[in-house]
Scaffold this motif. Structure first.
Motif, PDB file in Angstrom:
ATOM      1  N   GLU A 103     -74.524  19.252  19.030  1.00 46.40           N
ATOM      2  CA  GLU A 103     -73.391  19.716  18.229  1.00 46.40           C
ATOM      3  C   GLU A 103     -73.406  21.233  18.091  1.00 46.40           C
ATOM      4  N   SER A 104     -74.590  21.833  17.997  1.00 43.73           N
ATOM      5  CA  SER A 104     -74.664  23.294  17.908  1.00 43.73           C
ATOM      6  C   SER A 104     -74.235  23.942  19.225  1.00 43.73           C
ATOM      7  N   ASP A 105     -74.551  23.289  20.346  1.00 44.00           N
ATOM      8  CA  ASP A 105     -74.063  23.781  21.639  1.00 44.00           C
ATOM      9  C   ASP A 105     -72.538  23.707  21.697  1.00 44.00           C
ATOM     10  N   LEU A 106     -72.002  22.610  21.180  1.00 43.13           N
ATOM     11  CA  LEU A 106     -70.549  22.438  21.172  1.00 43.13           C
ATOM     12  C   LEU A 106     -69.874  23.508  20.319  1.00 43.13           C
ATOM     13  N   GLU A 107     -70.489  23.853  19.189  1.00 36.17           N
ATOM     14  CA  GLU A 107     -69.942  24.919  18.351  1.00 36.17           C
ATOM     15  C   GLU A 107     -69.926  26.239  19.096  1.00 36.17           C
ATOM     16  N   TRP A 108     -70.952  26.495  19.889  1.00 38.26           N
ATOM     17  CA  TRP A 108     -70.988  27.736  20.683  1.00 38.26           C
ATOM     18  C   TRP A 108     -69.848  27.761  21.701  1.00 38.26           C
ATOM     19  N   LEU A 109     -69.591  26.616  22.327  1.00 40.69           N
ATOM     20  CA  LEU A 109     -68.483  26.544  23.277  1.00 40.69           C
ATOM     21  C   LEU A 109     -67.148  26.769  22.583  1.00 40.69           C
ATOM     22  N   HIS A 110     -67.001  26.236  21.374  1.00 41.13           N
ATOM     23  CA  HIS A 110     -65.772  26.487  20.612  1.00 41.13           C
ATOM     24  C   HIS A 110     -65.620  27.976  20.315  1.00 41.13           C
ATOM     25  N   LEU A 111     -66.729  28.613  19.965  1.00 41.55           N
ATOM     26  CA  LEU A 111     -66.700  30.044  19.685  1.00 41.55           C
ATOM     27  C   LEU A 111     -66.294  30.810  20.944  1.00 41.55           C
ATOM     28  N   LEU A 112     -66.832  30.396  22.087  1.00 43.37           N
ATOM     29  CA  LEU A 112     -66.482  31.037  23.352  1.00 43.37           C
ATOM     30  C   LEU A 112     -64.993  30.857  23.665  1.00 43.37           C
ATOM     31  N   GLU A 123     -60.522  31.321  48.472  1.00 46.36           N
ATOM     32  CA  GLU A 123     -60.015  29.986  48.758  1.00 46.36           C
ATOM     33  C   GLU A 123     -58.492  30.033  48.867  1.00 46.36           C
ATOM     34  N   TRP A 124     -57.934  29.134  49.682  1.00 47.22           N
ATOM     35  CA  TRP A 124     -56.472  29.051  49.803  1.00 47.22           C
ATOM     36  C   TRP A 124     -56.002  27.796  49.087  1.00 47.22           C
ATOM     37  N   ARG A 125     -55.126  28.012  48.105  1.00 50.08           N
ATOM     38  CA  ARG A 125     -54.568  26.890  47.331  1.00 50.08           C
ATOM     39  C   ARG A 125     -53.050  26.980  47.394  1.00 50.08           C
ATOM     40  N   GLU A 126     -52.459  26.018  48.113  1.00 47.99           N
ATOM     41  CA  GLU A 126     -51.004  25.988  48.270  1.00 47.99           C
ATOM     42  C   GLU A 126     -50.491  27.334  48.782  1.00 47.99           C
ATOM     43  N   GLU A 127     -51.137  27.835  49.858  1.00 44.05           N
ATOM     44  CA  GLU A 127     -50.769  29.081  50.525  1.00 44.05           C
ATOM     45  C   GLU A 127     -50.965  30.306  49.637  1.00 44.05           C
ATOM     46  N   VAL A 128     -51.820  30.196  48.640  1.00 40.72           N
ATOM     47  CA  VAL A 128     -52.120  31.319  47.751  1.00 40.72           C
ATOM     48  C   VAL A 128     -53.610  31.616  47.846  1.00 40.72           C
ATOM     49  N   PRO A 129     -53.995  32.844  48.238  1.00 39.86           N
ATOM     50  CA  PRO A 129     -55.427  33.175  48.280  1.00 39.86           C
ATOM     51  C   PRO A 129     -55.975  33.364  46.863  1.00 39.86           C
ATOM     52  N   VAL A 130     -57.123  32.757  46.574  1.00 38.78           N
ATOM     53  CA  VAL A 130     -57.715  32.801  45.239  1.00 38.78           C
ATOM     54  C   VAL A 130     -59.176  33.219  45.359  1.00 38.78           C
ATOM     55  N   ARG A 131     -59.548  34.300  44.648  1.00 43.60           N
ATOM     56  CA  ARG A 131     -60.960  34.690  44.595  1.00 43.60           C
ATOM     57  C   ARG A 131     -61.637  33.923  43.468  1.00 43.60           C
ATOM     58  N   VAL A 132     -62.755  33.262  43.794  1.00 39.21           N
ATOM     59  CA  VAL A 132     -63.464  32.414  42.839  1.00 39.21           C
ATOM     60  C   VAL A 132     -64.803  33.046  42.494  1.00 39.21           C
ATOM     61  N   GLU A 133     -65.095  33.117  41.220  1.00 40.69           N
ATOM     62  CA  GLU A 133     -66.379  33.614  40.743  1.00 40.69           C
ATOM     63  C   GLU A 133     -66.898  32.632  39.691  1.00 40.69           C
ATOM     64  N   SER A 134     -68.192  32.633  39.476  1.00 44.46           N
ATOM     65  CA  SER A 134     -68.797  31.732  38.502  1.00 44.46           C
ATOM     66  C   SER A 134     -69.652  32.527  37.531  1.00 44.46           C
ATOM     67  N   ILE A 135     -69.443  32.268  36.231  1.00 42.74           N
ATOM     68  CA  ILE A 135     -70.155  32.986  35.174  1.00 42.74           C
ATOM     69  C   ILE A 135     -70.935  31.964  34.344  1.00 42.74           C
ATOM     70  N   PRO A 136     -72.254  32.029  34.319  1.00 45.34           N
ATOM     71  CA  PRO A 136     -73.003  31.070  33.493  1.00 45.34           C
ATOM     72  C   PRO A 136     -72.787  31.345  32.010  1.00 45.34           C
ATOM     73  N   VAL A 137     -72.711  30.277  31.230  1.00 46.65           N
ATOM     74  CA  VAL A 137     -72.574  30.385  29.770  1.00 46.65           C
ATOM     75  C   VAL A 137     -73.939  30.108  29.165  1.00 46.65           C
ATOM     76  N   ARG A 138     -74.544  31.154  28.602  1.00 43.55           N
ATOM     77  CA  ARG A 138     -75.905  31.033  28.104  1.00 43.55           C
ATOM     78  C   ARG A 138     -75.918  31.033  26.581  1.00 43.55           C
ATOM     79  N   ARG A 139     -76.813  30.225  26.029  1.00 43.81           N
ATOM     80  CA  ARG A 139     -77.064  30.203  24.582  1.00 43.81           C
ATOM     81  C   ARG A 139     -78.545  29.943  24.351  1.00 43.81           C
ATOM     82  N   ASP A 140     -79.197  30.827  23.623  1.00 40.02           N
ATOM     83  CA  ASP A 140     -80.625  30.688  23.305  1.00 40.02           C
ATOM     84  C   ASP A 140     -81.472  30.430  24.551  1.00 40.02           C
ATOM     85  N   GLY A 141     -81.170  31.150  25.629  1.00 34.46           N
ATOM     86  CA  GLY A 141     -81.965  31.035  26.842  1.00 34.46           C
ATOM     87  C   GLY A 141     -81.609  29.877  27.744  1.00 34.46           C
ATOM     88  N   ARG A 142     -80.682  29.024  27.337  1.00 32.19           N
ATOM     89  CA  ARG A 142     -80.287  27.865  28.155  1.00 32.19           C
ATOM     90  C   ARG A 142     -78.863  28.073  28.672  1.00 32.19           C
TER      91      ARG A 142
END
Length: 497
Positions: free
Chosen positions: A13-22, A97-116
């Motif tokens: 539940e505390s992790d979920l609260e962090w996601l809500h805050l994000l 990536e190409w999505r419906e003839e549209v080029p899309v740049r994809v990046e991934s950002i980890p969501v960290r809380r208390d080292g996890r």
């Protein structure tokens, strides 16, 4: 998001609260990045990801036409998600990536809380409209990069600083980038216009924002922090700056992409007109309440004069007529007194009904007058005539239903049907809510052949006129089921037009 996280993941539940805050903050990241954001969280067995939230930018085109929330994808299908989750770093490798003839740049950002790492934000940028970036866009993108690194490090969002994004300034409202000393590196055109309204005659770039703000709008009265420090962005704060020229709402966001503050992001919005209208509404509300208060006082004065006149009357019939007038005026005064204590033209009618019952019961000691059921909240246009109607019916019952000295009971029962008629925005359909009121006494009953629609009694004439003409309802008087008389009122809750 709550249901998806609890159903598919092992987050606490505390992790979920962090996601809500994000999620309460990530509109900022989306707008600065000109990109869509999708929050992916690994499932309980680690074999899949579930998308639990999505955000589209206000500053650029979307790369997702469909809602992604609730989608499940197996681990391995999106390598960037896997890399960000496993390695705990921002991953930008790979071709668009190409999505419906549209080029899309994809990046991934980890969501960290208390080292996890709790999940991964997929940042998707529509590249179809990419052009040579301006100074504003470069500042946006650099600020987005700093925020992304803070999310990956677990230092953003700020704990205990959940923001109402509907009320806080947005990126497009005005943005200022400060260096570590609080000196302005960049100010968007909207931000510069807001400061010009405060009285600034020059550019902001190169000036210390805190000192400049303090000179334009020195703090009045006690404040939590000095204006210079607050506007310099040393800590996450929200405040309003007011001068003779205007009011701006300001939000400071310290930037610490590598743990050390490198500067600050200041979001601001010109709220001068909004505050002016709020003050006008407050003044208007206060004026209306004062009018109701004065009307109540005037009505009480009229009632007092009628009461004095009644005491000087030799005729018993004339004295009683004046006393009835006192109660009629008093019932209206009760409504205005209640309205003078409210912020809108609506009243809790149960309180008014109880006061009317107490006032009318004084004319016939030994009788019990009580209320059951609830009237609820009514508009003033309904409450005022209804209070008079209730007064007339109760007076009539107490005067005519019982012999002199006879004990008895009069009960007022209210039932509301068809909804509670909440206050609606202008232009919406009318409510079908109605109020059924029954006034039952255990007295002698109606005379033989009595017709309430032809009775010449002034009180009944007032009741008919108010119920049918002003309230748009129905009125009837019937013999009680066992004894006495039953009066039935069926009126719409909304004002009759």
């Amino acid at each position: 998001m709550n249901d998806l996280v609890r159903q598919h993941t092992a987050l606490t539940e505390s992790d979920l609260e962090w996601l809500h805050l994000l999620v309460s903050e990530w509109q900022l990241l989306s707008d600065l990045s000109f990109a869509d954001l999708v929050l992916w969280v690994p499932t309980r067995d680690g074999a899949r990801y579930v998308s639990v939230a999505q955000m589209r930018p206000n500053t650029g085109p979307t790369s997702y036409q469909d809602d992604m929330v609730g989608h499940l994808v197996p681990r391995g299908r999106r390598p960037l998600l896997d890399a960000a989750l496993d390695e705990g770093r921002i991953v930008r490798e790979g071709d668009p990536e190409w999505r419906e003839e549209v080029p899309v740049r994809v990046e991934s950002i980890p969501v960290r809380r208390d080292g996890r790492v709790l999940g991964v934000i997929a940042r998707n940028t529509n590249l179809l409209t990419v052009r040579t970036p301006s100074r504003l866009e470069l500042t946006y993108l650099q600020s987005a990069s700093d925020l992304a690194q803070m999310i990956a490090a677990g230092s953003f969002p700020f704990p205990g600083q959940q923001v109402d994004m509907d009320a806080s300034p947005r990126v497009g409202d005005g943005l200022i980038r400060l260096d570590v000393d609080g000196v302005v590196q960049y100010a968007s055109p909207n931000a510069l216009s807001a400061y010009h309204r405060l009285g600034l005659a020059s550019d902001l770039v190169g000036h210390h924002l805190g000192q400049t703000t303090d000179e334009l709008a020195p703090a009045r009265g006690p404040v939590d922090e000095a204006m210079v420090k607050l506007a310099s962005g040393y800590a996450p704060r929200e405040t309003e700056i007011e001068s003779s020229g205007g009011v701006i709402q300001l939000r400071a966001i310290p930037l610490k992409p590598k743990g050390t503050r490198i500067g600050s992001l200041i979001l601001l919005r010109d709220v001068t007109e909004l505050r002016r209208r709020e003050r006008e509404l407050i003044t208007k509300d206060a004026t209306i309440r004062e009018i109701h208060h004065r009307v109540k006082n005037n009505l009480q004065t009229v009632a007092a004069l009628l009461r004095l006149q009644a005491r000087r009357m030799d005729s018993e019939q004339g004295r009683e007529a004046l006393n009835e007038a006192v109660r009629r005026v008093g019932s209206i005064a009760i409504v205005h007194e209640t309205l003078s204590q409210n912020l809108d033209e609506r009243v809790e009618f149960d309180e008014i009904a109880d006061r009317v019952l107490a006032m009318v019961s004084e004319i016939s000691p030994g009788k019990t007058v009580r209320r059951t059921g609830r009237f609820g909240i009514l508009d003033a246009e309904v409450a005022t005539p209804l209070s008079m109607v209730l007064t007339e019916i109760l007076q009539n019952a107490l005067e005519h239903a019982f012999a002199t000295g006879e004990r008895g009971t009069v009960e007022v029962h209210a039932v509301r049907s068809g909804g509670s008629a909440p206050k609606r925005p202008a232009g919406e359909g009318r409510s079908d809510a109605r109020l059924l009121i029954t006034v039952q006494d255990d007295g002698r009953g109606l005379p033989e052949g009595f017709d309430p629609r032809r009775a010449g009694n002034l009180g009944l004439q007032i009741v008919r006129t108010l119920v049918e003409g002003e309230l748009g309802g129905g009125f009837d008087m019937l013999p009680g089921q066992e004894r006495g008389t039953r009066v039935i009122l069926d009126i719409p809750v909304e004002p009759h037009k």
